[in-house]
Design an enzyme around this catalytic site. Structure first.
Site, mmCIF file in Angstrom:
data_model
loop_
_atom_site.group_PDB
_atom_site.id
_atom_site.type_symbol
_atom_site.label_atom_id
_atom_site.label_comp_id
_atom_site.label_asym_id
_atom_site.label_seq_id
_atom_site.Cartn_x
_atom_site.Cartn_y
_atom_site.Cartn_z
ATOM 1 C CD GLU A 144 29.435 34.583 35.068
ATOM 2 O OE1 GLU A 144 30.681 34.508 34.980
ATOM 3 O OE2 GLU A 144 28.838 35.634 35.355
ATOM 4 C CG HIS B 163 30.669 35.391 38.722
ATOM 5 N ND1 HIS B 163 30.776 36.417 37.809
ATOM 6 C CD2 HIS B 163 30.956 35.941 39.933
ATOM 7 C CE1 HIS B 163 31.091 37.531 38.444
ATOM 8 N NE2 HIS B 163 31.210 37.267 39.722
ATOM 9 C CD GLU C 218 32.164 38.895 31.148
ATOM 10 O OE1 GLU C 218 31.290 37.995 31.094
ATOM 11 O OE2 GLU C 218 32.458 39.493 32.193
ATOM 12 C CG HIS D 296 33.863 36.056 34.368
ATOM 13 N ND1 HIS D 296 33.186 36.385 35.514
ATOM 14 C CD2 HIS D 296 35.177 36.065 34.696
ATOM 15 C CE1 HIS D 296 34.043 36.608 36.488
ATOM 16 N NE2 HIS D 296 35.263 36.424 36.020
#
Length: 808
Positions: free
Chosen positions: A428, A425, A593, A521
């Site tokens: 990010e 992504h 994350e 991420h």
């Protein structure tokens, strides 16, 4: 390869490398002069190469060696002395390759021989399909879609760590919600032309993007007193589509959606010029899509001042007051938009400043880092830089292989692999900062780093979606799709980065065990850093996938939250890298994350993360790997026992919240780990109902029946009816004519008898015994007739059925 040198090199007497190679290649295979030479055996070749003074050994990469004829030394006088040293080195490398190929003995530069003189030829690892930069080569310029205009300026920011913690913004409740007026009542001061949306698709790319003269999109200043801000975002990773001036120091901003889509507005990164000191500006982004955001709990935007960077070495810092995240009123039937508004004061007059959602990390930043690794004589010994593939736009997707050279083939074969990826992504960027911290440590001379390189082979893809990073997308590639939902794809041409990554891991699994896979991420709605994993259904490895996250939380207690980790595999996540790699056989498969905000834990509570915090987590990943693979399994078993206790406490807590009482000693194995996850209350409630039903049934079984009538009813309900059901569901052979005739006789007998007439079981017994081979089918029909007997009130119905059941 060197266009600037072409006029000068053409005047030299050196043969053309390609023609020279083809001449000797064809001569070797007999296509010149109709002669075909014989190939000497390996011993002859080795004797010639090792004893002929014309061939010397020279180190090239790691412990491998190339054969270089020393007649290169005699060619030095051919090189023009006027060329710069850098150019001479590059051109000499080209000529070296050509002379190597022209040797009458060296037919392949791939063959290697042992130093001790044994005849043991083996092949060098294949070279890259695409050339990478060398120590003296410039960075590869990013390729942009041909619709994108790109300014010529190179944007670069210094790294800086704030000396004091940057605390979250504390909302007062009096934050102003500005009225969104739009361009009808304001003045457009910046607007991109022809932004590709979902109606378009990617066709081609080029360095520098769109051809032609770069337009001035900002308004022209009317004089030195004009205080209009000048906006710009047409640089790498930039994202701003439109700026509207609605008041003297107030601007409404519209973000550009991901290219070739009409959504995914979250990442912003733009430049403002012509600032004024000691003036409060208000900026409002008007087209955000997510209903929840960390800006509602104190996250601040980032600001960068070029004057502060050049004079005081101050880099990115958190800036903003009166921060408010709110829903914009939308007309009926339209998609709702969300707005972010904040105020800021610039430190200098006429400064150049930048605002960003998070610390930018561009494709060029990655290339600079990889270039420093390639130029390091130490790091390049155990870090091999390869090209995994090319993206849709033709940008290189890099693959790093990091490990210390093994002393024996057996030692190399037992090494386990660890696969790490980031930036699938593109918006990010925190994933890149964690990856940089990991690479900084694993490539260092630390004893722990050396130990990790001894026992593991690290496969690292530091930027999976370079196209999206370059153009400033938040989530998608130039295909207009979220790549982290397409790891199961077979469309190699549409999703090359994902296809080649999965294929690389598949080949890796065929040759060795992959201990861990982790994709880095960023998260826009939760603070701290945490992992998403996959619950293992095997009882042998029960809870093992949670050991690594628990260890990481102990090594980084002020950044990593084990409580926020989740291990449920949802159907909508089947195409993610985490789930696909888990189904391919990687037990410890994770998505890491990291928040865009900061920490709510320990000493860093209520403070924003800096780049140094994120890089330190890369170090903690390495540290946790050592704990996880420690031959002394004490830590592992302690964490496993702690996980079981935590899980029991969580289950008790869930049942207590639901007002239920459950005996875990009896029902522990009936509870799926996925049902315990805090995000999925509905599934857990359904499981609670099932467990309570089982518990009630168990209690009823223990309760004694009071009468024979109850026992008869229970016997019919639990014994006779299920057997008849199984008989009905089973495939039934067609009964013979004789059987049908006998059954018809029984039916006639039942019909002739009245309610006061009983059924003679002796007749039915004779029928069943004489038709033994078809008794199952007959039983099915007899049961039907038995129901009729119940209807007519036959007195022998229950005893008869018991007798027939026992007989069959």
């Amino acid at each position: 390869m060197f266009p600037a040198l072409e006029p000068e090199l053409k005047q030299e007497t050196l043969p053309d490398p390609y023609e020279d190679f083809m001449y000797h290649h064809l001569q070797y295979y007999g296509y010149y002069k109709a002669q075909r030479g014989s190939l000497p055996n390996s011993a002859t070749h080795q004797h010639i190469w090792k004893n002929n003074p014309r061939y010397l050994l020279n180190g090239s990469f790691g412990k491998r060696e190339d054969l270089i004829p020393d007649r290169l030394q005699k060619e030095k006088h051919l090189w023009p002395s006027c060329l710069p040293s850098t150019v001479r080195g590059q051109t000499r490398a080209v000529s070296t390759d050509s002379l190597m190929l022209s040797s009458p003995f060296v037919k392949s530069r791939q063959l290697l021989y042992d130093d001790i003189g044994k005849v043991n030829p083996h092949l060098r690892e294949p070279r890259d399909l695409f050339a990478l930069f060398s120590g003296s080569e410039l960075l590869q310029a990013p390729r942009w879609p041909i619709e994108c205009e790109v300014i010529k300026e190179r944007i670069h920011h210094i790294e800086w760590v704030p000396p004091q913690p940057e605390y979250f913004y504390q909302p007062t409740g009096n934050e102003k919600i500005p009225e969104i007026v739009g361009e009808e009542k304001g003045t457009i001061v910046y607007q991109l032309d022809s932004v590709p949306t979902e109606d378009c698709y990617f066709t081609s790319s080029r360095v520098g993007g769109k051809r032609g003269i770069i337009k001035e999109l900002s308004v022209s200043l009317q004089g030195p007193e004009d205080n209009t801000l000048l906006f710009e975002s047409r640089f790498e990773s930039g994202n701003l589509q439109k700026a509207v001036r609605v008041n003297t120091f107030e601007y409404e901003l519209t973000l550009r959606t991901d290219l070739y889509t009409n959504k995914h507005t979250q990442w912003f990164y733009f430049r403002v010029q012509n600032t004024r000191k000691d003036v409060t500006y208000r900026f409002t982004i008007v087209n955000l899509l997510k209903a929840k955001s960390l800006y509602t709990v104190g996250m601040k935007p980032l600001m960068y001042s070029q004057l502060d960077a050049s004079t005081h070495s101050i880099g990115w810092r958190r800036e903003g007051n009166e921060i408010k995240y709110f829903r914009n009123t939308a007309e009926d039937g339209q998609q709702p938009w969300y707005c972010l508004t904040w105020t800021a004061r610039f430190p200098h007059d006429r400064d150049t400043c930048f605002f960003a959602h998070f610390y930018p990390y561009t494709y060029t930043d990655l290339q600079r880092f990889l270039l420093s690794v390639a130029n390091s004589p130490v790091k390049s010994q155990f870090c091999k830089l390869r090209t995994l593939c090319r993206s849709l736009a033709g940008n290189t997707v890099y693959l790093l292989t990091i490990t210390n050279p093994a002393r024996t083939p057996q030692e190399a074969a037992v090494k386990k692999a660890v696969v790490l990826t980031a930036r699938v992504h593109p918006g990010e960027s925190n994933g890149s900062w964690i990856m940089k911290g990991f690479l900084d440590f694993i490539l260092s001379n630390s004893p722990d780093a050396q130990l990790l390189r001894d026992i593991f082979i690290f496969k690292v893809v530091p930027m999976l979606n370079p196209d999206g990073v370059i153009v400033g997308n938040y989530r998608c590639s130039l295909a207009g799709r979220d790549l982290n939902r397409h790891y199961k794809t077979i469309l190699k041409e549409s999703f090359p980065c994902i296809w080649h990554t999965r294929n690389m891991i598949k080949r890796l699994l065929e040759e060795r065990e992959v201990l861990l896979y982790c994709d880095f991420h960023g998260h826009s709605r939760k603070n701290n850093i945490f992992l998403y994993g996959c619950n293992n259904t095997s009882r042998e490895f029960w809870l093992h996938e949670r050991v690594f996250p628990l260890m990481l939380s102990k090594n980084a207690p002020d950044k990593f939250s084990f409580h926020s980790c989740n291990f449920k595999v949802q159907k909508c996540k089947e195409g993610t890298g985490r789930v696909v790699m888990w189904r391919m056989g990687i037990l410890n498969s994770y998505t890491m994350e990291s928040t865009f905000g900061g920490s709510t834990l320990g000493n860093k509570r209520d403070t924003h993360f800096t780049t140094e915090d994120l890089k330190s987590l890369g170090y903690h990943v390495c540290d946790t790997l050592l704990d996880f693979c420690d031959p002394d399994r004490t830590k592992f078993m302690q964490c496993l026992a702690e996980l079981k206790e935590l899980l029991q406490q969580e289950i008790h807590k869930k049942f207590k919240e639901l007002g239920q009482d459950i005996d875990l000693e009896r029902s522990w194995s009936d509870i799926s780990l996925s049902d315990v996850e805090s995000r999925y209350q509905t599934s857990f409630q359904s499981k609670t109902r099932e467990l309570n039903q089982k518990k009630t049934m168990y209690k009823k079984k223990k309760k004694a029946l009071k009468s024979r009538k109850q026992r008869n009813k229970q016997y019919q309900r639990h014994t006779l009816m299920p057997e008849s059901k199984l008989t009905e569901d089973a495939p039934v052979r067609t009964p013979t004519a004789a059987v049908w005739l006998e059954c018809s006789t029984v039916g006639s007998q039942l019909n002739r008898r009245g309610k006061s007439t009983s059924l003679d079981p002796t007749y039915m017994t004779t029928l069943i015994l004489t038709k033994n081979k078809d008794r199952i089918q007959v039983f099915h029909l007899i049961f039907t007739f038995f129901l009729k007997a119940l209807k007519f009130g036959a007195v022998y119905s229950v005893p008869f059925l018991v007798f027939v059941t026992q007989l069959l």
